[in-house]
Every structure is written in structure tokens, then in C-alpha cells.
Design an enzyme around this catalytic site. Structure first.
Site, PDB file in Angstrom:
ATOM      1  N   HIS A  12      29.605  61.559 -47.663  1.00  0.00           N
ATOM      2  CA  HIS A  12      30.395  60.603 -46.588  1.00  0.00           C
ATOM      3  C   HIS A  12      29.509  60.469 -45.382  1.00  0.00           C
ATOM      4  CE1 HIS A  12      33.166  59.575 -44.285  1.00  0.00           C
ATOM      5  NE2 HIS A  12      33.936  59.944 -43.763  1.00  0.00           N
ATOM      6  N   ASP A  14      29.341  60.091 -42.373  1.00  0.00           N
ATOM      7  CA  ASP A  14      28.733  60.136 -40.141  1.00  0.00           C
ATOM      8  C   ASP A  14      28.890  60.332 -39.728  1.00  0.00           C
ATOM      9  OD1 ASP A  14      32.238  60.461 -40.363  1.00  0.00           O
ATOM     10  OD2 ASP A  14      32.080  62.528 -40.623  1.00  0.00           O
ATOM     11  N   ASP A 124      38.573  57.347 -45.196  1.00  0.00           N
ATOM     12  CA  ASP A 124      38.462  58.794 -43.909  1.00  0.00           C
ATOM     13  C   ASP A 124      38.833  57.888 -42.776  1.00  0.00           C
ATOM     14  OD1 ASP A 124      39.047  61.236 -42.754  1.00  0.00           O
ATOM     15  OD2 ASP A 124      37.178  60.921 -42.112  1.00  0.00           O
ATOM     16  N   HIS A 335      35.208  54.905 -37.697  1.00  0.00           N
ATOM     17  CA  HIS A 335      36.514  55.481 -37.825  1.00  0.00           C
ATOM     18  C   HIS A 335      36.541  56.916 -36.383  1.00  0.00           C
ATOM     19  CE1 HIS A 335      34.897  57.571 -40.895  1.00  0.00           C
ATOM     20  NE2 HIS A 335      35.526  59.190 -40.393  1.00  0.00           N
TER      21      HIS A 335
END
Length: 873
Positions: A12, A14, A124, A335
Site C-alpha cells: 500500500h 501512501d 484505505d 486520501h
């Protein structure tokens, strides 16, 4: 029966969070080397999911462009799984066109490498929009994976179901009930591994509808787990009744699609029962939220329609320049980034990207307006004013424009020499060097004068009208007059002593008092969530003494209000009930004389900490529901979430306060009338008051931590990490822009969505002078003095986008239906065309549309449905 455990390797990513994008890029280069090596050298390692976003490849290849062919080969072999998104988008405060372009450009990027993952993968995002199934179906995507927002009250307690939008689109959903990271850093120690997996299996088995479950093997920024085969051997030993293997998400969907009797549910997922959705993150770092709203609207409502008109007239449509703007925006739409739950240095980066995106958009708008004005077949020494209308119907409303000239007195005439009445409302001297330095080089130091003028005329649908600026004997100067009461066609408006408004609606024959009362209360939360202070000392602006002035002319009325509101300096002062600081409130109202709208610009100078500031818009309507918009439609939400009564008993992760997002409006109404707030900045509201009759619009939140533990509305661990973020205290100027409108009937019946579109699509003007510092050669063709690309004939449908198709074959027109029933969209094309075709959101042709000899065509549009047509030229 054997249980099948799909272990899906992934990371994941970010791109930024409490660390910067450049910091993560360095780690990305390291991680990607290991991923590529594993996929190339180990035939037993079949797949790796690259987090569903192509910006990861973009960031990596900016450093290692020589490895593009390696990546292409692995994607084409089905080993490296990419797409479909450009970035992992937020769904709550990001607009519909932004989500469409995220998929459009993400899938376009995938074409350079191979097949994309056709799953709406959002592991997420902080809540799921009810319109996501329709958006995904518009790109041929029938499957979705997410984590946050679900609970049993939506209609199922299982992790697999069909999710449908109002107009009938649906996707098969696989929920991660325990998140995307349960398989992170799996140990080989038998006892430790068994302890973890027993906990996971008890949940996964209970909520799954098949014998297939997923263990996502990855985490935030996690490198590939090189010893995963050793882990699998231990798992096989510990759980002989289960079959463990490396897999990909598509394999489990293949099994799910065989399953009969899966539930079908509708709606948005914003429940914080099992995982936090951060319902008040919509107002964190209001400067960033406002910039996003403003620039989204500027691109979709102004730039793209203008560029489309220019392309029909013969100018180039700069696809790549517009794509660069969108991608700069979408890097901020991840996000965490648009949620603003980041470190201060990351917020600086986000604002820098928004500055770059807006500068590009503004300059490209100016470029196209200038190219059109330059190509008109008149004496190039003549000054011109061109007014652009980017709505699909003619507008006759007050226009404000700036004219910079050396002419002492001038008149405004149209192409037929008809003189246009106008008023000068402002005049300022401009140094000639700011206009064109060449003038000064040749010794001409005479200043220019910039006039702000106002007038009213018919401006063609989706087009423009040009006027010429010529010398005159006299010129009408400012005729605005100071008044004690504003009177327009729709409203009588006065200012109360405390700076609130008293508005009498002449159509409804109703008075709305204490409008724009300011509420200041403690915020003991963090960047993720607002949190109240127990026994808070709430401050209202009801006892201030405001200074104000009012004036009006035949086109607009203006109100300027100023006051200081004493407030506590911080949490400790608020506990002691000390008002030892203040906020400086400046309000500017602009009220057109012939439209039912009050334009509100607020600039609040803040020197206090740890508080939330909101504006009240009382409606007199006690309602159970409010209506707000989401992507390409509207959503009906309870003003009080019933779960507020049981969240502690049921041990929810987050208190379900009724704080909600909007994109362009929120309204309260009954069968007789309604009040709505239209926004070009803040996207957060709550319905408050003893009778739930007041719209509270969040102006900003002031907090000093990325994450905190044990806050009132979110018990337990911190969200994110406990890091100080002093810039999120929002010290200094905080600007918001919204509008208030009233109407007969309900919010939906009054088509408030269309009013919001009008508010967000102002008439644009361009003043063409013989002087310009940036020289350009004239084109070898002419354009008309007035022009209309197309016209909308129905009163219901709301336009969403007008742009050139990605394959450059014609013009894309996108629109949606926010009403309560199916409607016909009716358009009349004004220029040449060869055919009209319906497309999906990915601009792939679905069917041909018949049109009448005068180029009128119709499209049926269901409630909350978005439709796209391609007009081929």
C-alpha cells in the site's frame, strides 16, 4: 470442506503522509528493485499488486526510465498488476469529474504497459460514495475492493455482496473486514504466526460467503516479503485443513461470481463501527480544501469548455497541458493528501501543487480567450471586451468586467454598433510597464487606467459575445449609493447590530433572521477528526458590535461587515472560560439584482488555537433529512444518525456525529420552500439547532496534531501518529466562498444542483488591447464576434463536462439528472457534425444517437445517472 486462503502480495503506497513524496520516492526505488527481481527470477512467485495506482510507476520511472521495458514485460506476463487508478482517490470531498479523470488517466497510463487490474481498488479511502458503482461501471469495471465504512445496518454482515447505485449500476464487492495489512510481515515463528492467524480466521471465516478468503500480504511502504514461501510452509503445517497459495484478487472474484444469493445493497458507506472513516476530516486544513474546490470548478466549468469552443473555431486543444493540470491535482487527491492528515511539510507540498495547477489553468484560460479575441476580423488597434458563457443556455444577468485603456472616456458597442449601457464602479491607475514593457522602452510613460464596469446583456449559450471599446465624449461614472437596506427583485436585506443578516424573501414572503451567526467552539481533536471538549465554553457572535456598510446600483448590491469576536486562546483558556484572544471577521456580500442568490466571501483572521469556527444559516424548517450532492447526483441523509444512541454500547471505533460532506450544495426544505448553501470552498456541513433547522457550514478547524489518542468521539489509539502540526492551527487569514439561495418547493424540485452549477460557472470576461507583453502572431483565419457551440433545451439536466475527446474525434458532453424521476436531456448542436454517439465514462462508444435535421438530439437520463455523448465533427 477445504478452506482456500489467497495470499495476495502487495504494497500500500501512501505517496505522502507524515513523510514527503520525495522521501517515499527514495524508498520506492529500493522496493521496486526487489519486486522486479523477485518476479523475474522466481518462477514460483506469480503476482504482485502495485496498489492500484499508476503514479507509483510514474514516480519510479522518473528515476529509472531505463527499466520501462522490464515493467512492460512483467505487466504483459500478468505478474506485475497495475491500475486502474492514477492515484488512490478520496471519494468524499473530491468531485465527480476528478474521479472520472483519475480512472481515465490511470487506464490511459496502463496502456503503455499492458492490461490493467479491472477492480475498483480503494483499500484505505475514508468512506465510500454511493455513486462509485456507476463510476466504475462507466469504465467497464464490475468489481470493487474496499475496507472502511461498512456495518451490518447496511443490509448484510458478510464481506461479499453486490453494491448498486440508484440508476442500476452495480459491482461485486469484496470487503477487507480487517483491513489491507493483516498479512504484513508474517512471522515464521509457529506460536506467533498461529496467534495472529487464529484471530484473523475467526473473523474472516464468519463473514465470508465462500470457502475462499484473502490475506493481503503487504502494508504501508512495506518491502516485498522475501521469505513468504517459508511462511506458507509453516501455515500449511499449522492448518492442514486449509490450502494456502500466492494469488491475486481476480482469482477470488472468479469464485465469488459463482456464488448465488449474495445480498444487493445501496447507499454510501460512512459507518465508523469497525474502522474509522473520519467524518469530520472534510474541514481539516480549510485552505487546502478550498483550493481543491476552487480549482476543480475552474478546470471543469471554465477551462475545458473554453478549450473545446476554441478547438471548434480552429485552435489546437492542448490535451497534454490539460492532463498535466489534472495530474497535478490528482496527486493531491490521494486520501491522506486531500484529507490533510499529514505533516506540515507535506501540506506545503500539497499547496505548492495546487498553486502550480491553478497557475497553469489560469494562464491557459487567458491564452484561449486571447487567441479567440485576436482572431476576430476587426482593426487590431481596437480594444475589445469578450464575455464568455460556459453554461448551455443563454444568460442575461449582471456582468462585471475590467477594461484597461488609455482612453479617457469610452463607450461599449456590439458588432452592430449598438451602444451598451454600463456603469463604472472602480478606477485605478496602472503602470504601463505592467501592461507591456516595450511601451516604456520606447519612452512612453503615460499610465493606463483600469476600469471596473458593470452592464447587462444576452450572452449566447456555451459561447461568447464581443464588444468594442471606442472613444466617447462622456462616460457614466459610479452611481452606487449608500443605503440602509438592500432591495433586489428577490430580497430585502438588512444587517443586524451584531453583523448577522435579516433577509426577507419577497417570493416566499418569509423572513430569515440571524443569518451568518458565527459559532466558535473547542476542537480537542486532530487532523483526522473534530472532537468536542466536555463542558465546552461555546462562543457565539450574537453580542458583538459590528461595523458595516451597504450600497447598490442597478446591477448589484454590496454589503461589507467587520467585527472582532473575542474567543479563548487555546484549550486551557477555554477550560477556564477565558476569552483572551479573538478572530477578526470580514464578510463581503454581493447580491445580483435579478437572481435569488447572496454571494458570501468571508475572510477570518485567526490568532487562536484549538477551535472550530462555523457559520449558521437558519431556515425555519424542522426536518428529518437534508439533501446534499455527491458525484453526479444527490444523497438524502438523516440530520441525526440513529447510531448515535448505540455507538458506545456496540463499541464503535468512531462516534457517528452527523457531520457530512457536500460537493457543491446542501439544502433543507419541506414541501413549501427550502434554503440551500452553495459552495466554492468548504465542503462540510451539519444540521444543528433545537429543531434541526439550521445549516452549520464549517469555515475552518484549528488543531495542532496529526493524530491524538483517546479523544471524545474516537476512543483508543491515535489515528495516524502523534505528531505536532502547528500549521494546522490555521493562524492567519482563512478565506471561504459560498452562497445562500432560497426557493419554492423541495431542494430537488427546485433543482438546486443547477443553481449550484450556475454559481460555480460565472461569466468570464477578457479585455483585448493592442498591447501585451507576451507577443503572439495572429492566425490566418477569422472567428465570429459572437458564437454558440450548443444549447440545452430541457430545464432539468445539469451539465458536468464539455471537453475534447481523448482521441480528438469530437466533443465530449457529460451531464446528469439530479431530479426525482427519469428525464430527457435535450440538446441542439449549432456547428457542423457527422454523428452523435453515446459513450461510457472512458469515452468508448456504446451506441449511436439519432438527431433531427436542425441537430437536436435527446438522451434519457435516470435519476442520479450520468450520461456521456460524443459529438463527432
Amino acid at each position: 470442506m477445504k478452506k482456500y486462503v489467497h495470499i495476495v502480495p502487495h504494497m500500500h503506497w501512501d505517496r505522502e503522509w507524515y513523510f514527503s513524496a520525495e522521501e517515499s520516492r527514495i524508498l520506492l526505488v529500493n522496493n521496486m528493485e526487489e519486486i522486479l527481481d523477485m518476479l523475474e527470477t522466481n518462477p514460483d512467485y506469480p503476482h504482485y499488486v502495485l496498489d492500484g495506482q499508476t503514479v507509483v510507476l510514474e514516480d519510479y520511472l522518473a528515476v529509472k526510465p531505463e527499466y520501462k521495458k522490464r515493467i512492460q514485460k512483467l505487466v504483459q506476463q500478468g505478474k506485475l498488476i497495475i491500475g486502474p487508478w492514477y492515484t488512490q482517490t478520496d471519494e468524499m470531498v473530491v468531485g465527480g469529474e476528478s474521479i472520472v479523470r483519475n480512472l481515465l488517466y490511470g487506464l490511459k497510463d496502463c496502456e503503455e504497459f499492458g492490461e490493467p487490474m479491472k477492480i475498483g481498488y480503494l483499500p484505505d479511502s475514508f468512506g465510500q460514495s454511493s455513486q462509485l458503482p456507476q463510476l466504475l461501471n462507466g469504465f467497464g469495471i464490475q468489481r470493487a475492493i474496499f475496507w472502511r465504512g461498512i456495518s451490518e445496518r447496511h443490509g448484510t454482515d458478510q464481506t461479499e455482496f453486490y453494491w448498486a447505485s440508484d440508476e442500476g449500476s452495480r459491482v461485486l464487492v469484496q470487503v477487507f473486514p480487517l483491513g489491507y495489512a493483516i498479512g504484513k510481515y508474517l512471522p515464521t515463528d509457529e506460536a506467533k504466526l498461529k496467534k495472529r492467524m487464529d484471530t484473523y480466521f475467526s473473523v474472516l471465516d464468519r463473514r465470508a460467503t465462500t470457502d475462499h478468503i484473502i490475506i493481503p500480504n503487504g502494508h504501508d511502504q512495506m518491502p516485498i516479503q522475501k521469505n513468504i514461501f517459508d511462511v506458507i510452509e509453516v501455515l500449511r503445517k499449522l492448518y492442514p485443513e486449509r490450502i494456502f497459495f500466492l494469488s491475486r484478487y481476480e482469482h477470488i472474484f472468479d469464485e465469488l461470481e459463482k456464488q448465488e444469493g449474495l445480498a444487493t445493497i445501496k447507499g454510501e458507506f460512512l459507518d465508523g463501527k469497525y474502522m474509522r472513516v473520519h467524518r469530520s476530516i472534510y474541514s481539516t486544513r480549510m485552505d487546502i480544501k478550498a483550493a481543491n474546490t476552487r480549482i476543480e470548478n475552474k478546470i471543469t466549468n471554465i477551462l475545458e469548455p473554453l478549450a473545446s469552443i476554441a478547438s471548434i473555431l480552429g485552435f489546437a486543444y492542448h490535451h497534454k497541458l490539460i492532463e498535466l493540470i489534472w495530474k497535478e491535482m490528482m496527486k493531491n487527491h490521494a486520501h491522506d493528501s486531500i484529507g490533510c492528515c499529514c505533516s506540515d511539510k507535506v501540506h506545503h507540498d500539497i499547496m505548492s501543487r495546487f498553486f502550480i495547477a491553478e497557475e497553469k489553468a489560469d494562464q491557459l484560460i487567458s491564452f484561449y480567450m486571447r487567441k479567440i479575441a485576436d482572431a476576430m476580423p476587426c482593426d487590431q488597434s481596437l480594444d475589445k471586451l469578450v464575455v464568455y458563457n460556459f453554461l448551455p443556455y443563454e444568460r442575461n444577468e449582471p456582468i462585471q468586467a475590467e477594461i484597461t485603456t488609455k482612453i479617457a472616456n469610452f463607450k461599449l458597442v456590439d458588432e452592430n454598433e449598438n451602444e451598451i449601457d454600463f456603469e463604472v464602479v472602480k478606477k485605478e491607475t496602472i503602470d504601463p510597464g505592467l501592461v507591456d514593457r516595450q511601451i516604456v522602452h520606447y519612452g512612453n510613460y503615460d499610465p493606463f487606467v483600469r476600469y471596473t464596469i458593470q452592464f447587462q446583456d444576452d450572452i449566447p449559450a456555451m459561447g461568447y459575445r464581443a464588444y468594442f471599446i471606442k472613444e466617447a465624449d462622456i462616460m457614466i461614472k459610479n452611481v452606487s449609493e449608500e443605503v440602509n437596506q438592500i432591495d433586489t427583485e428577490f430580497y430585502s436585506l438588512t444587517v443586524n447590530e451584531n453583523g448577522t443578516l435579516k433577509i426577507y424573501d419577497k417570493t416566499l414572503q418569509r423572513t430569515f433572521d440571524n443569518v451568518l451567526l458565527i459559532e466558535d467552539m473547542a476542537d480537542d481533536g486532530d487532523e483526522y477528526d473534530y472532537s468536542p471538549l466536555l463542558n465546552d465554553f461555546i462562543v457565539l457572535s450574537d453580542d458583538v458590535k459590528a461595523q458595516y456598510s451597504m450600497r447598490q446600483n442597478q446591477y448589484f448590491a454590496y454589503v461589507d461587515i467587520h467585527y472582532q469576536l473575542p474567543v479563548p486562546a487555546n484549550i486551557e483558556s477555554r477550560k477556564a472560560k477565558r476569552r483572551d484572544s479573538f478572530i477578526d471577521v470580514n464578510i463581503q456580500l454581493t447580491v445580483p439584482m435579478n437572481k435569488p442568490i447572496i454571494d458570501v466571501k468571508m475572510d477570518i483572521e485567526n490568532i487562536a488555537k484549538d477551535h472550530r469556527v462555523r457559520a449558521y444559516i437558519p431556515t425555519g424548517i424542522s426536518s428529518t433529512y437534508a439533501i446534499a450532492d455527491n458525484q453526479f447526483g444527490n444523497i438524502k441523509r438523516r440530520v441525526v444518525d440513529p447510531a448515535i444512541e448505540v455507538w458506545e454500547i456496540e463499541n464503535w471505533d468512531e462516534r457517528p456525529d452527523s457531520i457530512y460532506p457536500m460537493l457543491s450544495y446542501v439544502g433543507l426544505s419541506n414541501e413549501h420552500y427550502g434554503v440551500a448553501v452553495l459552495t466554492n470552498s468548504t465542503r462540510e456541513y451539519e444540521i444543528v439547532g433545537e429543531h434541526y433547522d439550521t445549516i452549520a457550514v464549517t469555515l475552518f478547524r484549528s488543531i495542532g496534531y496529526l493524530g491524538k489518542e483517546d479523544i471524545v468521539r474516537r476512543p483508543g489509539r491515535p489515528s495516524g501518529i502523534k505528531m505536532e502540526t502547528p500549521d494546522s492551527q490555521m493562524i492567519g487569514s482563512n478565506k471561504v466562498h459560498f452562497a445562500i439561495t432560497t426557493h419554492q418547493g423541495t431542494t430537488v424540485q427546485a433543482n438546486v444542483a443547477k443553481r449550484a452549477k450556475e454559481f460555480l460557472t460565472p461569466l468570464y470576461t477578457y479585455n483585448k488591447m493592442p498591447y501585451d507583453a507576451m507577443k503572439m502572431n495572429n492566425v490566418d483565419f477569422h472567428v465570429p464576434y459572437q458564437y454558440s457551440l450548443f444549447e440545452q433545451k430541457d430545464p432539468y439536466i445539469v451539465l458536468s463536462a464539455v471537453k475534447r475527446s481523448e482521441d480528438d474525434s469530437g466533443i465530449i458532453v457529460r451531464f446528469y439528472n439530479p431530479s426525482e424521476a427519469e428525464k430527457k436531456a435535450i440538446f441542439q448542436w449549432k456547428g457542423p457534425l457527422t454523428q452523435i454517439q453515446k459513450t461510457n465514462l472512458n469515452e468508448k462508444i456504446i451506441a449511436s444517437i439519432a438527431y433531427h435535421p436542425h441537430k437536436e438530439f435527446e438522451v434519457n437520463v435516470k435519476r442520479n445517472q450520468v450520461q456521456t455523448v460524443l459529438v463527432q465533427l
